[in-house]
Design an enzyme around this catalytic site. Sequence first.
Site, PDB file in Angstrom:
ATOM      1  N   LYS A  13       0.832  -1.212   0.000  1.00  0.00           N
ATOM      2  CA  LYS A  13       0.000   0.000   0.000  1.00  0.00           C
ATOM      3  C   LYS A  13       0.864   1.259   0.000  1.00  0.00           C
ATOM      4  O   LYS A  13       0.643   2.177  -0.793  1.00  0.00           O
ATOM      5  CB  LYS A  13      -0.928   0.032   1.226  1.00  0.00           C
ATOM      6  CG  LYS A  13      -1.860  -1.160   1.328  1.00  0.00           C
ATOM      7  CD  LYS A  13      -2.785  -1.055   2.525  1.00  0.00           C
ATOM      8  CE  LYS A  13      -2.093  -1.075   3.875  1.00  0.00           C
ATOM      9  NZ  LYS A  13      -1.395  -2.341   4.200  1.00  0.00           N
ATOM     10  N   ARG A  88      -9.863   1.015   8.859  1.00  0.00           N
ATOM     11  CA  ARG A  88      -9.368  -0.325   9.145  1.00  0.00           C
ATOM     12  C   ARG A  88     -10.374  -1.164   9.909  1.00  0.00           C
ATOM     13  O   ARG A  88     -10.085  -2.319  10.233  1.00  0.00           O
ATOM     14  CB  ARG A  88      -8.121  -0.178  10.018  1.00  0.00           C
ATOM     15  CG  ARG A  88      -6.850  -0.639   9.366  1.00  0.00           C
ATOM     16  CD  ARG A  88      -5.782  -0.346  10.377  1.00  0.00           C
ATOM     17  NE  ARG A  88      -4.616  -1.107  10.163  1.00  0.00           N
ATOM     18  CZ  ARG A  88      -3.559  -0.661   9.481  1.00  0.00           C
ATOM     19  NH1 ARG A  88      -3.587   0.501   8.911  1.00  0.00           N
ATOM     20  NH2 ARG A  88      -2.495  -1.407   9.388  1.00  0.00           N
ATOM     21  N   ARG A 127      11.705  -5.564   4.733  1.00  0.00           N
ATOM     22  CA  ARG A 127      11.432  -4.132   4.527  1.00  0.00           C
ATOM     23  C   ARG A 127      12.363  -3.246   5.351  1.00  0.00           C
ATOM     24  O   ARG A 127      12.712  -3.557   6.473  1.00  0.00           O
ATOM     25  CB  ARG A 127       9.988  -3.813   4.935  1.00  0.00           C
ATOM     26  CG  ARG A 127       9.728  -2.294   4.936  1.00  0.00           C
ATOM     27  CD  ARG A 127       8.284  -1.950   5.019  1.00  0.00           C
ATOM     28  NE  ARG A 127       7.647  -2.460   6.218  1.00  0.00           N
ATOM     29  CZ  ARG A 127       6.342  -2.400   6.418  1.00  0.00           C
ATOM     30  NH1 ARG A 127       5.558  -1.856   5.509  1.00  0.00           N
ATOM     31  NH2 ARG A 127       5.821  -2.887   7.532  1.00  0.00           N
ATOM     32  N   ARG A 160      11.064  -1.553  11.006  1.00  0.00           N
ATOM     33  CA  ARG A 160       9.949  -1.277  11.920  1.00  0.00           C
ATOM     34  C   ARG A 160       9.867  -2.369  12.980  1.00  0.00           C
ATOM     35  O   ARG A 160      10.060  -3.534  12.685  1.00  0.00           O
ATOM     36  CB  ARG A 160       8.633  -1.209  11.133  1.00  0.00           C
ATOM     37  CG  ARG A 160       8.410   0.143  10.517  1.00  0.00           C
ATOM     38  CD  ARG A 160       7.230   0.225   9.599  1.00  0.00           C
ATOM     39  NE  ARG A 160       6.028  -0.479  10.037  1.00  0.00           N
ATOM     40  CZ  ARG A 160       4.888  -0.492   9.336  1.00  0.00           C
ATOM     41  NH1 ARG A 160       4.815   0.164   8.186  1.00  0.00           N
ATOM     42  NH2 ARG A 160       3.840  -1.148   9.766  1.00  0.00           N
ATOM     43  N   ARG A 171      -0.499  -9.206  13.092  1.00  0.00           N
ATOM     44  CA  ARG A 171      -1.096  -8.162  12.246  1.00  0.00           C
ATOM     45  C   ARG A 171      -1.947  -8.772  11.136  1.00  0.00           C
ATOM     46  O   ARG A 171      -2.995  -8.235  10.779  1.00  0.00           O
ATOM     47  CB  ARG A 171       0.018  -7.282  11.652  1.00  0.00           C
ATOM     48  CG  ARG A 171       0.592  -6.302  12.671  1.00  0.00           C
ATOM     49  CD  ARG A 171       1.939  -5.770  12.255  1.00  0.00           C
ATOM     50  NE  ARG A 171       1.919  -5.013  11.035  1.00  0.00           N
ATOM     51  CZ  ARG A 171       2.946  -4.873  10.215  1.00  0.00           C
ATOM     52  NH1 ARG A 171       4.097  -5.455  10.493  1.00  0.00           N
ATOM     53  NH2 ARG A 171       2.839  -4.148   9.140  1.00  0.00           N
TER      54      ARG A 171
HETATM   55  P1  AP5 Z   1       4.804  -1.591   1.865  1.00  0.00           P
HETATM   56  O1  AP5 Z   1       4.497  -0.737   0.704  1.00  0.00           O
HETATM   57  O2  AP5 Z   1       5.521  -0.985   3.030  1.00  0.00           O
HETATM   58  O3  AP5 Z   1       3.463  -2.345   2.361  1.00  0.00           O
HETATM   59  P2  AP5 Z   1       2.217  -1.793   3.165  1.00  0.00           P
HETATM   60  O4  AP5 Z   1       1.017  -2.449   2.573  1.00  0.00           O
HETATM   61  O5  AP5 Z   1       2.236  -0.316   3.244  1.00  0.00           O
HETATM   62  O6  AP5 Z   1       2.503  -2.474   4.570  1.00  0.00           O
HETATM   63  P3  AP5 Z   1       2.384  -1.885   6.055  1.00  0.00           P
HETATM   64  O7  AP5 Z   1       3.119  -2.846   6.949  1.00  0.00           O
HETATM   65  O8  AP5 Z   1       2.798  -0.455   6.112  1.00  0.00           O
HETATM   66  O9  AP5 Z   1       0.881  -2.035   6.311  1.00  0.00           O
HETATM   67  P4  AP5 Z   1       0.201  -1.951   7.654  1.00  0.00           P
HETATM   68  O10 AP5 Z   1      -1.198  -1.746   7.214  1.00  0.00           O
HETATM   69  O11 AP5 Z   1       0.405  -3.133   8.536  1.00  0.00           O
HETATM   70  O12 AP5 Z   1       0.947  -0.806   8.462  1.00  0.00           O
HETATM   71  P5  AP5 Z   1       0.567   0.678   8.859  1.00  0.00           P
HETATM   72  O13 AP5 Z   1       1.801   1.465   8.866  1.00  0.00           O
HETATM   73  O14 AP5 Z   1      -0.592   1.135   8.059  1.00  0.00           O
HETATM   74  O15 AP5 Z   1       5.621  -2.862   1.322  1.00  0.00           O
HETATM   75  C1  AP5 Z   1       6.116  -3.854   2.203  1.00  0.00           C
HETATM   76  C2  AP5 Z   1       7.481  -4.339   1.708  1.00  0.00           C
HETATM   77  O16 AP5 Z   1       7.305  -5.019   0.464  1.00  0.00           O
HETATM   78  C3  AP5 Z   1       8.498  -3.218   1.401  1.00  0.00           C
HETATM   79  O17 AP5 Z   1       9.770  -3.676   1.725  1.00  0.00           O
HETATM   80  C4  AP5 Z   1       8.377  -2.991  -0.123  1.00  0.00           C
HETATM   81  O18 AP5 Z   1       9.590  -2.505  -0.699  1.00  0.00           O
HETATM   82  C5  AP5 Z   1       8.056  -4.406  -0.587  1.00  0.00           C
HETATM   83  N1  AP5 Z   1       7.186  -4.434  -1.767  1.00  0.00           N
HETATM   84  C6  AP5 Z   1       6.098  -3.649  -2.004  1.00  0.00           C
HETATM   85  N2  AP5 Z   1       5.506  -3.997  -3.158  1.00  0.00           N
HETATM   86  C7  AP5 Z   1       6.243  -5.041  -3.653  1.00  0.00           C
HETATM   87  C8  AP5 Z   1       6.124  -5.852  -4.829  1.00  0.00           C
HETATM   88  N3  AP5 Z   1       5.130  -5.668  -5.716  1.00  0.00           N
HETATM   89  N4  AP5 Z   1       7.053  -6.818  -5.021  1.00  0.00           N
HETATM   90  C9  AP5 Z   1       8.048  -7.031  -4.129  1.00  0.00           C
HETATM   91  N5  AP5 Z   1       8.215  -6.293  -3.016  1.00  0.00           N
HETATM   92  C10 AP5 Z   1       7.313  -5.311  -2.762  1.00  0.00           C
HETATM   93  O19 AP5 Z   1       0.063   0.484  10.359  1.00  0.00           O
HETATM   94  C11 AP5 Z   1       0.947   0.109  11.386  1.00  0.00           C
HETATM   95  C12 AP5 Z   1       0.189   0.017  12.708  1.00  0.00           C
HETATM   96  O20 AP5 Z   1      -0.352   1.317  13.051  1.00  0.00           O
HETATM   97  C13 AP5 Z   1      -1.019  -0.923  12.736  1.00  0.00           C
HETATM   98  O21 AP5 Z   1      -0.640  -2.243  12.987  1.00  0.00           O
HETATM   99  C14 AP5 Z   1      -1.853  -0.302  13.859  1.00  0.00           C
HETATM  100  O22 AP5 Z   1      -1.340  -0.647  15.106  1.00  0.00           O
HETATM  101  C15 AP5 Z   1      -1.636   1.196  13.678  1.00  0.00           C
HETATM  102  N6  AP5 Z   1      -2.646   1.816  12.785  1.00  0.00           N
HETATM  103  C16 AP5 Z   1      -2.415   2.434  11.566  1.00  0.00           C
HETATM  104  N7  AP5 Z   1      -3.552   2.861  11.023  1.00  0.00           N
HETATM  105  C17 AP5 Z   1      -4.550   2.507  11.916  1.00  0.00           C
HETATM  106  C18 AP5 Z   1      -5.958   2.650  11.897  1.00  0.00           C
HETATM  107  N8  AP5 Z   1      -6.611   3.231  10.876  1.00  0.00           N
HETATM  108  N9  AP5 Z   1      -6.655   2.148  12.944  1.00  0.00           N
HETATM  109  C19 AP5 Z   1      -6.040   1.568  13.989  1.00  0.00           C
HETATM  110  N10 AP5 Z   1      -4.707   1.388  14.071  1.00  0.00           N
HETATM  111  C20 AP5 Z   1      -3.965   1.854  13.035  1.00  0.00           C
HETATM  112 MG    MG Z   2       2.510   1.098   4.837  1.00  0.00          MG
END
Ligand code: AP5
Ligand code: MG
Length: 216
Positions: A13, A88, A127, A160, A171
């Site tokens: 994402k 979410r 990552r 992270r 997660r």
């Molecule tokens: P990346 O692009 O970083 O993936 P992502 O989908 O953004 O993954 P996240 O871990 O950021 O998602 P998340 O939803 O768990 O975390 P968030 O920060 O939102 O890609 C991942 C890796 O793959 C990278 O190394 C990239 O280079 C590689 N890659 C990407 N595309 C690729 C491809 N096509 N081929 C090969 N490699 C590829 O949330 C974190 C925490 O915050 C949550 O757990 C929660 O505690 C809290 N939080 C955030 N938002 C909320 C909310 N709305 N409500 C409640 N809690 C929340």
């Molecule tokens: Mg992300």
Amino acid sequence: MKLIILGPPGVGKGTQTQRLCAEFGMTHISTGDILREAIKNGTKLGEQANAFMTKGELVPDAVMLGIIEEKLFGKQAQASYILDGFPRTITQAEGLEKLFKLHDVRIDVILLLDAEVRQIIDRLSARRTCRNCNAVYNLMTNPPKQAGRCDTCGGDLFQRNDDKAETITKRLDVYTRQTEPLVDFYRKSGNLRVIPATGTPDEVFQNIKKELIGGK
Ligand code: AP5
Ligand code: MG
């Protein structure tokens, strides 16, 4: 244009949102980045969020809705943005609908990125993220030119602390139980687009563009 990007942790994402924002001049609103920034700055929000995030759990809905209301409709509100990581839960999605109704705006498209669990775990384990500009790298598929340094701003790259194996599993489980129900919620709106996200970042980006602008 207003988009939501949905999908499990690690599906790409953040990677795709950064590309879309660079190409189409939209604002990237990542609730994960907002919370990590708060933790880095040692704010009250950061302290509260940290306890949930390190366990791989969600931060309470009321807190997240407050953050998003300020971001979308506060002093620095933008007209064109991508919501990454929000909503979410069904409660967050309903709260967002209420806010949109109140302000007479609507979401144009909801993109759902779709990949295999095994692939997601591999992506998250390798990552690295820039501490300064949040650029996302991958030691296997998208390494930085210089180890530990961001190509864009020279910032420090870090792993992270929710990317440890046991927290990744948690997660993914939280996603299945609390976030996946949003797929049906948005399918009913008719604006959901499912994007295959198993290919390279370039291929996934092309898939998204095809959906949004017919591949132009
Ligand atoms: P990346 O692009 O970083 O993936 P992502 O989908 O953004 O993954 P996240 O871990 O950021 O998602 P998340 O939803 O768990 O975390 P968030 O920060 O939102 O890609 C991942 C890796 O793959 C990278 O190394 C990239 O280079 C590689 N890659 C990407 N595309 C690729 C491809 N096509 N081929 C090969 N490699 C590829 O949330 C974190 C925490 O915050 C949550 O757990 C929660 O505690 C809290 N939080 C955030 N938002 C909320 C909310 N709305 N409500 C409640 N809690 C929340
Ligand atoms: Mg992300």
